[in-house]
Design a protein around this motif. Structure first.
Motif, PDB file in Angstrom:
ATOM      1  N   ARG A   1     -14.811  -5.438   8.031  1.00 44.90           N
ATOM      2  CA  ARG A   1     -15.899  -4.465   7.982  1.00 44.90           C
ATOM      3  C   ARG A   1     -16.824  -4.640   9.182  1.00 44.90           C
ATOM      4  NH1 ARG A   1     -15.900  -1.559   3.473  1.00 44.90           N
ATOM      5  NH2 ARG A   1     -14.831  -2.384   1.632  1.00 44.90           N
TER       6      ARG A   1
ATOM      7  N   THR B   1       0.975   3.442  -4.530  1.00 42.90           N
ATOM      8  CA  THR B   1      -0.067   4.335  -4.018  1.00 42.90           C
ATOM      9  C   THR B   1      -1.334   4.309  -4.863  1.00 42.90           C
ATOM     10  OG1 THR B   1       0.963   6.174  -5.240  1.00 42.90           O
ATOM     11  CG2 THR B   1       1.601   5.888  -2.925  1.00 42.90           C
TER      12      THR B   1
ATOM     13  N   SER C   1      -2.737   1.519  -5.704  1.00 41.96           N
ATOM     14  CA  SER C   1      -3.403   0.260  -5.391  1.00 41.96           C
ATOM     15  C   SER C   1      -4.767   0.503  -4.733  1.00 41.96           C
ATOM     16  CB  SER C   1      -2.534  -0.579  -4.457  1.00 41.96           C
ATOM     17  OG  SER C   1      -3.251  -1.701  -3.984  1.00 41.96           O
ATOM     18  N   THR C   2      -5.726  -0.331  -5.099  1.00 42.32           N
ATOM     19  CA  THR C   2      -7.060  -0.290  -4.480  1.00 42.32           C
ATOM     20  C   THR C   2      -7.331  -1.572  -3.700  1.00 42.32           C
ATOM     21  OG1 THR C   2      -8.081  -1.154  -6.517  1.00 42.32           O
ATOM     22  CG2 THR C   2      -7.993   1.256  -6.244  1.00 42.32           C
TER      23      THR C   2
ATOM     24  N   SER D   1      -7.693  -2.700  -0.770  1.00 36.34           N
ATOM     25  CA  SER D   1      -7.948  -2.190   0.574  1.00 36.34           C
ATOM     26  C   SER D   1      -9.460  -2.131   0.748  1.00 36.34           C
ATOM     27  CB  SER D   1      -7.342  -0.797   0.731  1.00 36.34           C
ATOM     28  OG  SER D   1      -7.999   0.113  -0.148  1.00 36.34           O
ATOM     29  N   PHE D   2      -9.902  -1.521   1.834  1.00 42.62           N
ATOM     30  CA  PHE D   2     -11.338  -1.375   2.035  1.00 42.62           C
ATOM     31  C   PHE D   2     -11.943  -0.335   1.086  1.00 42.62           C
ATOM     32  CE2 PHE D   2     -10.235  -3.220   6.243  1.00 42.62           C
ATOM     33  CZ  PHE D   2     -11.027  -4.350   6.126  1.00 42.62           C
ATOM     34  N   GLU D   3     -11.078   0.304   0.301  1.00 41.33           N
ATOM     35  CA  GLU D   3     -11.577   1.165  -0.766  1.00 41.33           C
ATOM     36  C   GLU D   3     -12.368   0.333  -1.768  1.00 41.33           C
ATOM     37  OE1 GLU D   3      -9.730   3.922  -4.389  1.00 41.33           O
ATOM     38  OE2 GLU D   3      -8.485   3.407  -2.655  1.00 41.33           O
ATOM     39  N   ASP D   4     -11.950  -0.931  -1.935  1.00 39.86           N
ATOM     40  CA  ASP D   4     -12.686  -1.885  -2.755  1.00 39.86           C
ATOM     41  C   ASP D   4     -13.836  -2.426  -1.906  1.00 39.86           C
ATOM     42  OD1 ASP D   4     -13.684  -4.015  -4.204  1.00 39.86           O
ATOM     43  OD2 ASP D   4     -11.725  -4.878  -4.683  1.00 39.86           O
ATOM     44  N   LEU D   5     -15.040  -2.120  -2.268  1.00 43.13           N
ATOM     45  CA  LEU D   5     -16.204  -2.492  -1.468  1.00 43.13           C
ATOM     46  C   LEU D   5     -16.397  -4.004  -1.385  1.00 43.13           C
ATOM     47  CD1 LEU D   5     -18.780   0.215  -2.629  1.00 43.13           C
ATOM     48  CD2 LEU D   5     -17.258   0.222  -0.626  1.00 43.13           C
TER      49      LEU D   5
ATOM     50  N   PRO E   1       0.807  -1.228   0.000  1.00 41.73           N
ATOM     51  CA  PRO E   1       0.000   0.000   0.000  1.00 41.73           C
ATOM     52  C   PRO E   1       0.837   1.273   0.000  1.00 41.73           C
ATOM     53  CG  PRO E   1      -0.842  -1.575   1.594  1.00 41.73           C
ATOM     54  CD  PRO E   1       0.507  -2.074   1.170  1.00 41.73           C
TER      55      PRO E   1
END
Length: 233
Positions: A96, A62, A64-65, A67-71, A58
């Motif tokens: 989550r 920078t 990269s997705t 993470s919790f950015e990806d639902l 991460p």
């Protein structure tokens, strides 16, 4: 495989995607799985195994997705005793809201309430150590550290390219895995290279570029490997 599982009555799926495998530092693209699940209308959870790469990728990538950015990401694990160099056995699990209840242990009859906090029946020392390390570095300090390691890793790769020794490196990770054919036992022992297998069938050795692995050390390794090249050609 999914169709076969569905035919056998399986309704729910859990997929674990790697964020930095131990030997190669390989990183999965979660969309490889989630796009398929979504297209098939499958109910699933996606877990990211960032045991090694969680404290590297991460910061080095920078864009990269993963993470919790990806639902679609439900949970993530990270080992603090690897890159963060916290006490051994220190793991981090985040998920989550609404999912943590699935991981809790049953309530003990002799404890009032749930035994889940730092003052519970297990030591809270490791958790405190992780917190202090993170606070000491801060996000900017950690980003700087990872950036330096990335530069050193890229430098080693350039040296290996110049020598002509094949290797694998995930572009945003600090692991370089070298074909064992080009590494003598003496070189592996001298530099404490980690083998993929501890027997005669081993095919790879890896170099993990950490704080104490400076360019001077990498140059010595490259020179040793270069000395071995003629004998393998």
């Amino acid at each position: 495989m999914i169709a076969d599982a569905q035919a056998r009555g399986k309704k729910y799926f859990i997929k674990v995607a790697n964020l930095g495998t131990t030997m190669f530092g390989s990183v999965d693209d979660p969309k490889t799985y989630t796009d398929l699940y979504e297209r098939l209308g499958i109910r699933y959870k996606l877990h990211i195994d960032g045991a090694y790469g969680g404290f590297v990728y991460p910061f080095s990538n920078t864009a990269s997705t993963i993470s919790f950015e990806d639902l679609n990401v439900s949970s993530i694990t990270i080992d603090a005793h690897k890159m963060l160099q916290a006490p051994y056995g220190t793991g981090i699990f985040i998920c989550r809201k609404g999912l943590i209840e699935n991981t809790l242990t049953k309530e003990a009859e002799y404890v009032e309430g749930m035994d889940l906090t730092l003052c519970g029946s297990r030591s809270g020392t490791n958790a405190v150590a992780v917190w202090m390390i993170l606070c000491t570095y801060g996000p900017n300090g950690w980003f700087e550290k990872i950036s330096i390691l990335q530069m050193r890793t890229s430098w080693l790769c350039k040296m290996l390219d110049k020598i002509g020794i094949p290797y694998f490196r995930e572009p945003f990770m600090n692991i370089v895995t070298i074909n064992a054919e080009f590494v003598t036992e003496a070189t592996a022992a001298r530099f404490d290279l980690v083998p993929q297998k501890h027997d005669s069938s081993n095919q790879w050795y890896k170099v993990v570029v950490m704080d104490h692995v400076e360019n001077e050390h990498l140059a010595l390794l490259a020179n040793a490997l270069n000395d071995n090249v003629p004998s393998f050609q």
